[in-house]
Design a protein around this motif. Sequence first.
Motif, short mmCIF file in Angstrom:
data_model
loop_
_atom_site.label_atom_id
_atom_site.label_comp_id
_atom_site.label_asym_id
_atom_site.label_seq_id
_atom_site.Cartn_x
_atom_site.Cartn_y
_atom_site.Cartn_z
N SER A 196 -7.83 -41.09 24.73
CA SER A 196 -7.91 -41.30 23.45
C SER A 196 -7.22 -40.19 22.83
O SER A 196 -6.64 -40.18 21.73
N ASP A 209 -7.27 -50.47 10.73
CA ASP A 209 -8.22 -51.38 10.16
C ASP A 209 -7.87 -51.92 8.99
O ASP A 209 -7.81 -51.41 7.73
N ASP A 249 -9.25 -45.77 22.61
CA ASP A 249 -10.68 -45.95 22.73
C ASP A 249 -11.09 -47.21 21.93
O ASP A 249 -12.39 -47.34 21.34
N ARG A 250 -10.25 -47.81 21.28
CA ARG A 250 -10.60 -48.92 20.37
C ARG A 250 -9.60 -50.08 20.50
O ARG A 250 -8.31 -49.96 21.16
N HIS A 251 -10.10 -51.46 20.52
CA HIS A 251 -9.38 -52.58 20.88
C HIS A 251 -8.59 -52.99 19.47
O HIS A 251 -9.09 -52.52 18.46
N ILE A 267 -9.43 -53.14 14.03
CA ILE A 267 -9.59 -52.21 15.03
C ILE A 267 -10.95 -52.34 15.47
O ILE A 267 -12.13 -52.02 14.50
N SER A 268 -11.51 -52.73 16.79
CA SER A 268 -12.80 -53.06 17.21
C SER A 268 -13.32 -51.98 18.09
O SER A 268 -12.72 -51.62 18.96
N GLY A 269 -14.76 -51.81 17.91
CA GLY A 269 -15.22 -50.88 18.99
C GLY A 269 -15.96 -51.62 19.77
O GLY A 269 -17.33 -51.14 20.41
N ARG A 329 -10.48 -50.19 27.23
CA ARG A 329 -10.37 -50.18 25.51
C ARG A 329 -9.62 -49.23 25.25
O ARG A 329 -9.73 -47.90 25.39
#
Length: 343
Positions: free
Chosen positions: A193, A216, A231-233, A244-246, A254
């Motif tokens: 990250s 996002d 560290d985000r999709h 931007i997904s957690g 990820r």
Amino acid sequence: MIVEDSLVVRRLLAHIVSRDPRLQLVAAVASAEDALQELPRIRPDVISMDIRLPGMDGLEATRRIMAEQPTPIVVIADSVEDAALRISMNALRAGALSVVEKPVGTETGGYDRIAKTICTQLFIMSQVPVIRRRGPGISRPVASSPLPAVPRMPPSILAIAASTGGPPALAQVLGALPADFPLPVLLVQHMGSPFMEGFASWLDGLVPLRVALAQDGERPRPGRVHVAPGDRHLLLAPGGILRISGEPPLGSQRPSATRLFESVAETAGPQGLGVLLTGMGEDGAAGLLAMRRAGAVTVTEHESTTVVYGMPAAAVRMGGSSMSLPLPLIGPRLLSLAQEGGR
């Protein structure tokens, strides 16, 4: 072999390595010159390389090692400021396999996580066969199981993913695309990250396209490369906007290449264009299959040019690859597909 000029950090890295039963420390040296001298005698399976060294720096050491005695190299970077990151990314381009954070001390925050990451990367990369030079190879589209016929449509978006060996591969593929490339590009690269912003900046300075971390709610634009943040999709949502997904990691990853590809399959269908490059494991394979089933053209890097054939091989095995091409041919093929409306 550990290459680190700071005695304190060298001892700390030796302590970290010695605690992992998968690893055995064979040497710890203070300079690149010492490493090059010891390399033929010790022949380590993997090297932990500091990037800022007195005399010869880690970038030049990586170039020399890959030219004289190719050995898997994991870059240990002590800073995410521009100069150090640029050297680290260029070391990846010169043949290093990954970059991880340097530990500061056992009492500092995140020490256990950083130590675990270092050991895991050293162990995994020690298994990678590294050779001096790979030929471009000759490849034909890979035969796969028949899929339901879907009318071919002009592509509207390109999704591309890579892992081990990815930065130089991505630089080569995207470097073959002009600044006015008619499609937006969504990109997943497996990397720690803290290094993602520097990676995007490094890639932006190498290729004609504009490259930046994805935001996002952003609407992807032609000629732009939107990079999944650390560290985000990265997902393509209905309406053609980026999310931007957690959400939890998929297969320990990820960002996940499979989640990106699945979202493009769901949103763009036959107007998607998917590419899976070098990498260890199987991330992206199931997602590429979803894209192909939706009617998209999907491309995997041919084994002859990959650093690690794991991810592309899994996609080919599952039937998710429309064609398998050596790295130098992928960029021109993508440009042709984009310009010719997907024919």
